[in-house]
Design an enzyme around this catalytic site. Structure first.
Site, PDB file in Angstrom:
ATOM      1  N   ARG A   1       1.531  -5.240 -10.154  1.00 21.52           N
ATOM      2  CA  ARG A   1       0.902  -5.864  -8.988  1.00 21.52           C
ATOM      3  C   ARG A   1      -0.581  -6.090  -9.263  1.00 21.52           C
ATOM      4  O   ARG A   1      -1.261  -5.220  -9.820  1.00 21.52           O
ATOM      5  CB  ARG A   1       1.078  -4.986  -7.751  1.00 21.52           C
ATOM      6  CG  ARG A   1       2.547  -4.830  -7.359  1.00 21.52           C
ATOM      7  CD  ARG A   1       2.737  -4.042  -6.096  1.00 21.52           C
ATOM      8  NE  ARG A   1       4.151  -3.807  -5.850  1.00 21.52           N
ATOM      9  CZ  ARG A   1       4.637  -3.062  -4.865  1.00 21.52           C
ATOM     10  NH1 ARG A   1       3.796  -2.474  -4.020  1.00 21.52           N
ATOM     11  NH2 ARG A   1       5.936  -2.896  -4.711  1.00 21.52           N
TER      12      ARG A   1
ATOM     13  N   ARG B   1      -3.398   3.553  -6.827  1.00 23.07           N
ATOM     14  CA  ARG B   1      -3.212   2.106  -6.706  1.00 23.07           C
ATOM     15  C   ARG B   1      -3.440   1.481  -8.080  1.00 23.07           C
ATOM     16  O   ARG B   1      -4.566   1.187  -8.464  1.00 23.07           O
ATOM     17  CB  ARG B   1      -4.181   1.539  -5.669  1.00 23.07           C
ATOM     18  CG  ARG B   1      -3.830   0.139  -5.187  1.00 23.07           C
ATOM     19  CD  ARG B   1      -4.822  -0.321  -4.126  1.00 23.07           C
ATOM     20  NE  ARG B   1      -4.754   0.489  -2.928  1.00 23.07           N
ATOM     21  CZ  ARG B   1      -3.907   0.278  -1.923  1.00 23.07           C
ATOM     22  NH1 ARG B   1      -3.060  -0.724  -1.982  1.00 23.07           N
ATOM     23  NH2 ARG B   1      -3.914   1.064  -0.861  1.00 23.07           N
TER      24      ARG B   1
ATOM     25  N   GLU C   1       1.354   6.808   1.699  1.00 18.69           N
ATOM     26  CA  GLU C   1       2.681   6.215   1.563  1.00 18.69           C
ATOM     27  C   GLU C   1       3.274   6.508   0.183  1.00 18.69           C
ATOM     28  O   GLU C   1       2.631   6.309  -0.835  1.00 18.69           O
ATOM     29  CB  GLU C   1       2.604   4.699   1.768  1.00 18.69           C
ATOM     30  CG  GLU C   1       3.948   4.002   1.577  1.00 18.69           C
ATOM     31  CD  GLU C   1       3.803   2.515   1.303  1.00 18.69           C
ATOM     32  OE1 GLU C   1       4.707   1.941   0.680  1.00 18.69           O
ATOM     33  OE2 GLU C   1       2.768   1.930   1.685  1.00 18.69           O
TER      34      GLU C   1
ATOM     35  N   SER D   1       8.643   3.007   1.252  1.00 21.05           N
ATOM     36  CA  SER D   1       8.742   2.069   2.363  1.00 21.05           C
ATOM     37  C   SER D   1      10.178   1.560   2.400  1.00 21.05           C
ATOM     38  O   SER D   1      10.687   1.060   1.392  1.00 21.05           O
ATOM     39  CB  SER D   1       7.762   0.906   2.164  1.00 21.05           C
ATOM     40  OG  SER D   1       7.669   0.114   3.323  1.00 21.05           O
TER      41      SER D   1
ATOM     42  N   ARG E   1       3.273   8.033  -7.474  1.00 21.68           N
ATOM     43  CA  ARG E   1       2.760   8.706  -6.275  1.00 21.68           C
ATOM     44  C   ARG E   1       3.446  10.053  -6.068  1.00 21.68           C
ATOM     45  O   ARG E   1       2.849  10.994  -5.548  1.00 21.68           O
ATOM     46  CB  ARG E   1       2.900   7.807  -5.056  1.00 21.68           C
ATOM     47  CG  ARG E   1       1.969   6.604  -5.122  1.00 21.68           C
ATOM     48  CD  ARG E   1       1.757   5.946  -3.779  1.00 21.68           C
ATOM     49  NE  ARG E   1       0.703   4.942  -3.874  1.00 21.68           N
ATOM     50  CZ  ARG E   1       0.111   4.390  -2.820  1.00 21.68           C
ATOM     51  NH1 ARG E   1       0.456   4.754  -1.589  1.00 21.68           N
ATOM     52  NH2 ARG E   1      -0.837   3.478  -2.980  1.00 21.68           N
TER      53      ARG E   1
END
Length: 426
Positions: free
Chosen positions: A262, A277, A349, A352, A392
């Site tokens: 990403r 991130r 998070e 999801s 994560r």
């Protein structure tokens, strides 16, 4: 993609849904394009019918030696042919205009999704476990990793730039162990079929899962025809692209452990320290393909599958229902699982889980044939979720099970994947 027939019948409902999402109304614009397109198609059909009837009249006029009438009719047919030659191009233009307008409309939230503008308006659904108590000030993951020489951001930056990391020795093994543990859990206990999909996909695949055209800047393009996947949701969901399944085949449940890529466009200045991130990270993805009648129950089931991973690892977390303003573009409803990070003193998070209804299926033309119906087909429903984000989860394990001396106790569930090792240090 939303159904244009539904929009025609429910323009006010569309605008209400867009308002809930914080987007401007669009029904008038969409229906204006649709009406122009439908009127053009009707005009073309009328012209074709007139051309056919005039051609027959020409034959009759010639048979009757009525050359004047025949000449008039032939001139009319020539004019119609000229119109039709240009009409095809106009139809393609109008088709594209409608498709483009529909492609940027977000999905319609389910009625029970809470209204709100951003993450501050998300609603807590449940909480699992307790925050651990420490006799020292907990460190953040990058402080532990760098101090123990298991995490190297400087060399990664030399190789690839910012938002990359090199993991070494036991920490690299621990991340690999987490991914394998998650796959084994989902395949052996939750009924998912493991898939090893391509990491490069074409435009159509990203359009099918609604990353294109709206989120092109969040993706990495590789050459003229391919993109690096932002998540395995893309190839897994597109496995049913342009297919007609039998109802008895459903549900289909797929899982994959892949790198994800990403660009993190729009995230400048956010989470610049550590590996929260990253441009490249590993994730175990869950995808389900269901009938419309079972998708809501499947959503709850998928959430439970993702939660099971964190429960086995004895990590403290909470589940929140995303509000309309924080929900993803293609989702009807989304649960986020937020794991507690003692070093950050914050919930972040880690998964999801979304139900998309037939939104993606329409873009992919993915359908099923209901039992007992030999001719009719319906669009499938699609769901996706993280089961979970491996990087994560690694962060959560490091921060949760850290010791004052800088070592990290390995959760019992992971020890079989670590050769029985109980503690990680330099």
């Amino acid at each position: 993609m939303l159904d244009i027939k539904w929009i025609r019948d429910n323009p006010a409902a569309l605008d209400r849904a867009l308002t809930r999402r914080g987007a401007p109304p669009a029904a008038e614009i969409i229906l204006g394009i649709d009406e122009e397109r439908r009127a053009h198609i009707q005009k073309v059909q009328s012209a074709q019918e007139r051309r056919n009837s005039a051609s027959k009249e020409i034959g009759k006029a010639k048979a009757a030696k009525d050359e004047a009438t025949a000449a008039t009719l032939m001139a009319e047919v020539a004019g119609i042919k000229d119109f039709l030659a240009h009409a095809e191009e106009d139809e393609r233009r109008l088709d594209k205009a409608l498709a483009d307008a529909l492609a940027v409309l977000p999905n319609v939230p389910l009625d029970d999704v809470p209204n709100g503008r951003d993450e501050k308006d998300n609603v807590e659904k449940s909480m699992s476990g307790q925050k651990r108590l420490y006799g020292f000030e907990p460190k953040e993951h990058f402080e532990i990793g760098v101090a123990e020489k298991l995490m190297d951001f400087e060399t990664a930056a030399k190789l690839s730039g910012s938002r990359f990391v090199i993991l070494k020795a036991g920490l690299a093994r621990l991340e690999r162990a987490l991914g394998q543990f998650m796959l084994d859990t989902h395949t052996a206990e939750h009924g998912y079929t493991e898939v090893q999909p391509p990491l490069l996909v074409r435009d159509d695949a990203l359009y099918g899962t609604a990353q294109l055209p709206k989120f092109a800047e969040d993706l990495f393009k590789a050459g003229d025809q391919h993109w690096l996947i932002p998540t395995a949701e893309v190839p897994l969901t597109n496995m049913v692209r342009e297919a007609i399944l039998e109802e008895k085949e459903l549900p289909l449940r797929f899982t994959a452990l892949t790198p994800c890529f990403r660009s993190e466009a729009g995230s400048a200045g956010r989470d610049t320290r550590g590996m929260l991130r990253q441009h490249q990270f590993d994730k175990v993805e869950l995808v389900s393909i269901t009938t419309p009648e079972t998708s809501i129950a499947e959503h709850e089931r998928m959430l439970g599958c993702a939660e099971a991973v964190l429960q086995k690892l004895d990590l403290h977390y909470r589940v929140v229902t995303l509000c309309t303003g924080d929900m993803g573009f293609g989702a009807q409803k989304t649960y986020d699982i937020e794991v507690w990070l003692p070093g950050q003193k914050a919930y972040r998070e880690i998964s999801s889980v979304s139900v998309c209804g037939d939104f993606q299926a329409r873009r992919m033309n993915a359908r099923f044939r209901p039992a007992g119906d030999a001719k009719g087909t319906r669009f499938v429903h699609t769901l996706n979720g993280s089961g979970t984000a491996v990087g994560r989860c690694l962060i959560a394990v490091m921060e949760t099970f850290q010791n004052e001396d800088g070592s990290v106790t390995i959760p019992p569930a992971l020890r079989p994947y670590m050769g029985g090792l109980e503690k990680l240090d330099a």
